[in-house]
Design a protein around this motif. Structure first.
Motif, PDB file in Angstrom:
ATOM      1  N   ALA A   1       0.851  -1.205  -0.087  1.00  0.00           N
ATOM      2  CA  ALA A   1      -0.052   0.016  -0.040  1.00  0.00           C
ATOM      3  C   ALA A   1       0.909   1.269   0.063  1.00  0.00           C
ATOM      4  O   ALA A   1       0.443   2.225  -0.733  1.00  0.00           O
ATOM      5  CB  ALA A   1      -0.815   0.035   1.408  1.00  0.00           C
ATOM      6  N   LEU A   2       1.898   1.268   0.676  1.00  0.00           N
ATOM      7  CA  LEU A   2       3.131   2.428   0.801  1.00  0.00           C
ATOM      8  C   LEU A   2       3.688   2.469  -0.451  1.00  0.00           C
ATOM      9  O   LEU A   2       4.051   3.635  -1.043  1.00  0.00           O
ATOM     10  CB  LEU A   2       3.870   2.311   2.135  1.00  0.00           C
ATOM     11  CG  LEU A   2       2.966   2.340   3.501  1.00  0.00           C
ATOM     12  CD1 LEU A   2       4.079   2.085   4.485  1.00  0.00           C
ATOM     13  CD2 LEU A   2       2.339   3.763   3.515  1.00  0.00           C
TER      14      LEU A   2
ATOM     15  N   PHE B   1       9.433  -2.251   6.911  1.00  0.00           N
ATOM     16  CA  PHE B   1       9.293  -0.967   6.018  1.00  0.00           C
ATOM     17  C   PHE B   1       8.395   0.184   6.432  1.00  0.00           C
ATOM     18  O   PHE B   1       8.533   1.456   6.244  1.00  0.00           O
ATOM     19  CB  PHE B   1       9.105  -1.426   4.563  1.00  0.00           C
ATOM     20  CG  PHE B   1       8.965  -0.509   3.692  1.00  0.00           C
ATOM     21  CD1 PHE B   1       9.907   0.047   2.970  1.00  0.00           C
ATOM     22  CD2 PHE B   1       7.507   0.243   3.191  1.00  0.00           C
ATOM     23  CE1 PHE B   1       9.780   1.270   2.050  1.00  0.00           C
ATOM     24  CE2 PHE B   1       7.671   1.355   2.457  1.00  0.00           C
ATOM     25  CZ  PHE B   1       8.860   1.857   1.882  1.00  0.00           C
ATOM     26  N   PRO B   2       7.219  -0.374   6.824  1.00  0.00           N
ATOM     27  CA  PRO B   2       6.307   0.752   7.213  1.00  0.00           C
ATOM     28  C   PRO B   2       6.811   1.441   8.277  1.00  0.00           C
ATOM     29  O   PRO B   2       6.660   2.856   8.438  1.00  0.00           O
ATOM     30  CB  PRO B   2       4.996   0.183   7.428  1.00  0.00           C
ATOM     31  CG  PRO B   2       5.032  -1.116   6.585  1.00  0.00           C
ATOM     32  CD  PRO B   2       6.423  -1.678   6.791  1.00  0.00           C
ATOM     33  N   THR B   3       7.425   0.957   9.600  1.00  0.00           N
ATOM     34  CA  THR B   3       7.854   1.560  10.488  1.00  0.00           C
ATOM     35  C   THR B   3       9.154   2.607  10.210  1.00  0.00           C
ATOM     36  O   THR B   3       9.236   3.621  10.589  1.00  0.00           O
ATOM     37  CB  THR B   3       8.499   0.868  11.550  1.00  0.00           C
ATOM     38  OG1 THR B   3       7.388  -0.161  11.929  1.00  0.00           O
ATOM     39  CG2 THR B   3       8.953   1.193  12.763  1.00  0.00           C
ATOM     40  N   ALA B   4       9.840   2.039   9.404  1.00  0.00           N
ATOM     41  CA  ALA B   4      10.944   2.939   8.748  1.00  0.00           C
ATOM     42  C   ALA B   4      10.560   4.102   7.734  1.00  0.00           C
ATOM     43  O   ALA B   4      11.105   5.201   8.215  1.00  0.00           O
ATOM     44  CB  ALA B   4      11.793   2.105   7.582  1.00  0.00           C
ATOM     45  N   LEU B   5       9.561   4.051   7.187  1.00  0.00           N
ATOM     46  CA  LEU B   5       9.047   5.289   6.476  1.00  0.00           C
ATOM     47  C   LEU B   5       8.418   6.144   7.720  1.00  0.00           C
ATOM     48  O   LEU B   5       8.371   7.383   7.393  1.00  0.00           O
ATOM     49  CB  LEU B   5       7.963   4.691   5.597  1.00  0.00           C
ATOM     50  CG  LEU B   5       7.243   5.838   4.631  1.00  0.00           C
ATOM     51  CD1 LEU B   5       8.414   6.408   3.907  1.00  0.00           C
ATOM     52  CD2 LEU B   5       6.144   5.276   3.729  1.00  0.00           C
ATOM     53  N   ALA B   6       7.852   5.684   8.431  1.00  0.00           N
ATOM     54  CA  ALA B   6       7.178   6.491   9.814  1.00  0.00           C
ATOM     55  C   ALA B   6       8.269   7.311  10.264  1.00  0.00           C
ATOM     56  O   ALA B   6       8.126   8.542  10.791  1.00  0.00           O
ATOM     57  CB  ALA B   6       6.435   5.669  10.756  1.00  0.00           C
ATOM     58  N   TYR B   7       9.550   6.667  10.602  1.00  0.00           N
ATOM     59  CA  TYR B   7      10.600   7.246  11.364  1.00  0.00           C
ATOM     60  C   TYR B   7      11.092   8.294  10.309  1.00  0.00           C
ATOM     61  O   TYR B   7      11.511   9.332  10.834  1.00  0.00           O
ATOM     62  CB  TYR B   7      11.607   6.237  11.637  1.00  0.00           C
ATOM     63  CG  TYR B   7      11.454   5.600  12.792  1.00  0.00           C
ATOM     64  CD1 TYR B   7      10.813   5.896  13.755  1.00  0.00           C
ATOM     65  CD2 TYR B   7      11.668   3.896  12.979  1.00  0.00           C
ATOM     66  CE1 TYR B   7      10.556   5.247  15.114  1.00  0.00           C
ATOM     67  CE2 TYR B   7      11.376   3.093  14.032  1.00  0.00           C
ATOM     68  CZ  TYR B   7      10.890   3.666  15.038  1.00  0.00           C
ATOM     69  OH  TYR B   7      10.744   3.075  16.419  1.00  0.00           O
ATOM     70  N   VAL B   8      11.292   8.172   9.030  1.00  0.00           N
ATOM     71  CA  VAL B   8      11.724   8.950   8.103  1.00  0.00           C
ATOM     72  C   VAL B   8      10.769  10.425   8.178  1.00  0.00           C
ATOM     73  O   VAL B   8      11.408  11.311   8.298  1.00  0.00           O
ATOM     74  CB  VAL B   8      11.724   8.535   6.935  1.00  0.00           C
ATOM     75  CG1 VAL B   8      11.851   9.548   5.768  1.00  0.00           C
ATOM     76  CG2 VAL B   8      12.749   7.341   6.566  1.00  0.00           C
ATOM     77  N   PHE B   9       9.477  10.020   8.121  1.00  0.00           N
ATOM     78  CA  PHE B   9       8.528  11.261   8.517  1.00  0.00           C
ATOM     79  C   PHE B   9       8.661  12.054   9.629  1.00  0.00           C
ATOM     80  O   PHE B   9       8.677  13.100   9.643  1.00  0.00           O
ATOM     81  CB  PHE B   9       7.100  10.619   8.257  1.00  0.00           C
ATOM     82  CG  PHE B   9       6.131  11.699   8.170  1.00  0.00           C
ATOM     83  CD1 PHE B   9       5.770  12.498   7.054  1.00  0.00           C
ATOM     84  CD2 PHE B   9       5.340  12.015   9.432  1.00  0.00           C
ATOM     85  CE1 PHE B   9       4.677  13.304   6.866  1.00  0.00           C
ATOM     86  CE2 PHE B   9       4.371  13.009   9.371  1.00  0.00           C
ATOM     87  CZ  PHE B   9       4.150  13.687   8.265  1.00  0.00           C
TER      88      PHE B   9
END
Length: 478
Positions: free
Chosen positions: A357-358, A424-432
């Motif tokens: 989805a991401l 991966f979803p957690t990684a994207l949240a941390y980047v944000f």
């Protein structure tokens, strides 16, 4: 009488029954105990705050502009004048002739209430305040056609500007960072600045001035220092934090507490100086701990980073995948390949669905994510991972045949800032979260993807681009 030559020691008997401090209600009850305080250290910030929660400077807690805007009570005499004026307006339709003193009182009160919510309001927010003022006190409505509050809108806007000038002179950090100064190495103490995409102004790149204000839903963009703490005190705490981060067994409670206290110092630094990531890693290594990424995001935005992100992803994943399947013919082969790979998964289906989805967002929004979403092998040299990556998530594979993921790594400005991210979803949240913590712009190539996360997932702003607004309508129609 001569004083003893040795250092005096003050013994204090703490008793819950005798304490009548306003902070008592928020301080945990403790049994009576005897504490020896070295009199030479009583005046230090640490000792004066060690027995109670630190009294911090004002931090906003409202993340959205209030609708309707609450009009404050004015001084007693002004309230009397307005009440009589409202009664006359109701009976005869006559508006109030506002004297200079009354107008000054009204505008000053409104300026204080507005700044408590937002330092740099938008045009429609000024208008909402003026509209509510005239609605509550119809005697203030301006004669003639139109809205009846256009003049009040202009007056409020100029009053806020004057109020910010007063606060700047008083030392308010949030407005002081917008002093118009030359950008040179001498003023920045040799710290290298990041180049920002939104720099505008005249006089060439060296003479440009950028208004440093919240642009993406930040609530506490720059805060004032805590009460009783000078900038030198906070700098000393920062040095202790750097030392604490070098230890093998880190005192997380110490790091957690001191990062909270020094919030105003590092926030002013990243907003005003805009240092490179290497500088931030050197001066504020604790900022890149997973726990602190979340806490700093909460301090800046009042939002729960992982909680809000995961809840939104769980809610929107079925709709996103349904939208991708319905529109896959309108896109390149990338969307079909993404959905085919998802269909081949036999384990951790829920995680793979969220990741798909991401990963489908930039494809649907017609953006290029090749430089952001990258994969590499565990045997590859690290400099090959990071070379040319200004911002991205690296998925580390065990080998090139099984595609077994052994790590997710965050890279900023060609530097690994976080390892061992679970998925991966957690990684994207941390980047944000880091983009907000470091006051960095969204990556150009994924501007709409991150805007979508900000606007739809995190619900942090009412304003968005037409492309994201159109995407939201399609998504919600599924």
């Amino acid at each position: 009488m001569d004083l003893p030559s040795e250092k005096a020691v003050l013994h204090i008997l703490w008793s819950n029954e005798d304490i009548s401090s306003p902070l008592q209600a928020s301080t945990p009850t403790r049994p009576s105990s005897i504490s020896s305080l070295d009199t030479a250290s009583i005046g230090s910030p640490d000792s004066s705050h060690s027995l109670s929660s630190v009294i911090r400077a004002h931090r906003r807690s409202i993340s959205q502009w209030p609708t309707p805007f609450p009009i404050p009570m004015f001084s007693y005499d002004v309230e009397l004048i307005l009440r009589k004026g409202n009664e006359t307006f109701k009976k005869m339709g006559m508006t109030l002739s506002v004297t200079r003193d009354v107008k000054i009182e009204i505008l000053e009160k409104l300026a204080q209430e507005i700044f408590a919510v937002k330092a740099y309001p938008e045009k429609h927010e000024y208008e909402s305040v003026a509209a509510e003022l005239v609605k509550k006190h119809p005697c203030l409505k301006e004669p003639g056609g139109g809205t009846g509050y256009a003049g009040w809108t202009t007056s409020i806007k100029f009053k806020i500007g004057n109020y910010r000038s007063k606060l700047r002179q008083a030392g308010c950090n949030e407005v002081s960072v917008n002093r118009r100064t030359r950008r040179d190495g001498e003023e920045d103490h040799g710290v290298n600045r990041r180049r920002r995409d939104d720099d505008d102004g005249i006089g060439g790149s060296e003479g440009k001035f950028t208004l440093k204000k919240p642009k993406r839903g930040e609530v506490n963009h720059v805060s004032d220092h805590p009460e009783s703490y000078t900038e030198k005190d906070l700098e000393d705490l920062r040095s202790l934090l750097v030392e604490a981060m070098t230890k093998k067994n880190k005192d997380m409670e110490f790091i957690r507490d001191k990062m909270d206290i020094t919030f105003s110092l590092w926030r002013k630094e990243v907003v005003e100086v805009e240092p490179m990531v290497t500088e931030v890693l050197e001066r504020w290594p604790g900022l890149f701990l997973e726990e602190q990424i979340c806490k700093e995001f909460t301090r800046v935005t009042t939002k729960d980073l992982l909680g809000t992100f995961r809840a939104a992803l769980h809610m929107f994943t079925p709709r996103l995948l349904k939208l991708y399947r319905a529109r896959k013919g309108a896109f390149s082969r990338d969307m079909e390949k993404l959905l085919e790979e998802l269909g081949e998964q036999t384990s951790d289906i829920a995680l793979h669905r969220r990741q798909a989805a991401l990963e489908g967002l930039p494809i649907f929004l017609r953006e290029n994510a090749d430089k952001f979403y990258r994969t590499c092998l565990a045997t590859d040299p690290e400099d090959r991972w990071t070379k040319g990556v200004q911002m991205g998530v690296l998925t580390v594979l065990e080998d090139d045949t099984q595609h077994t993921v052994i790590d997710n790594v965050l890279v900023l400005e060609e530097i690994v800032v976080l390892r061992d991210v679970p998925d991966f979803p957690t990684a994207l949240a941390y980047v944000f979260g880091l983009l907000y913590a470091l006051n960095m712009e969204f990556p150009k190539e994924l501007k709409y993807t991150f805007e979508k996360i900000q606007h739809i997932f995190m619900e942090m702003s009412t304003d968005c681009s037409q492309r994201v607004r159109s995407f939201k309508m399609k998504l919600l129609s599924q």
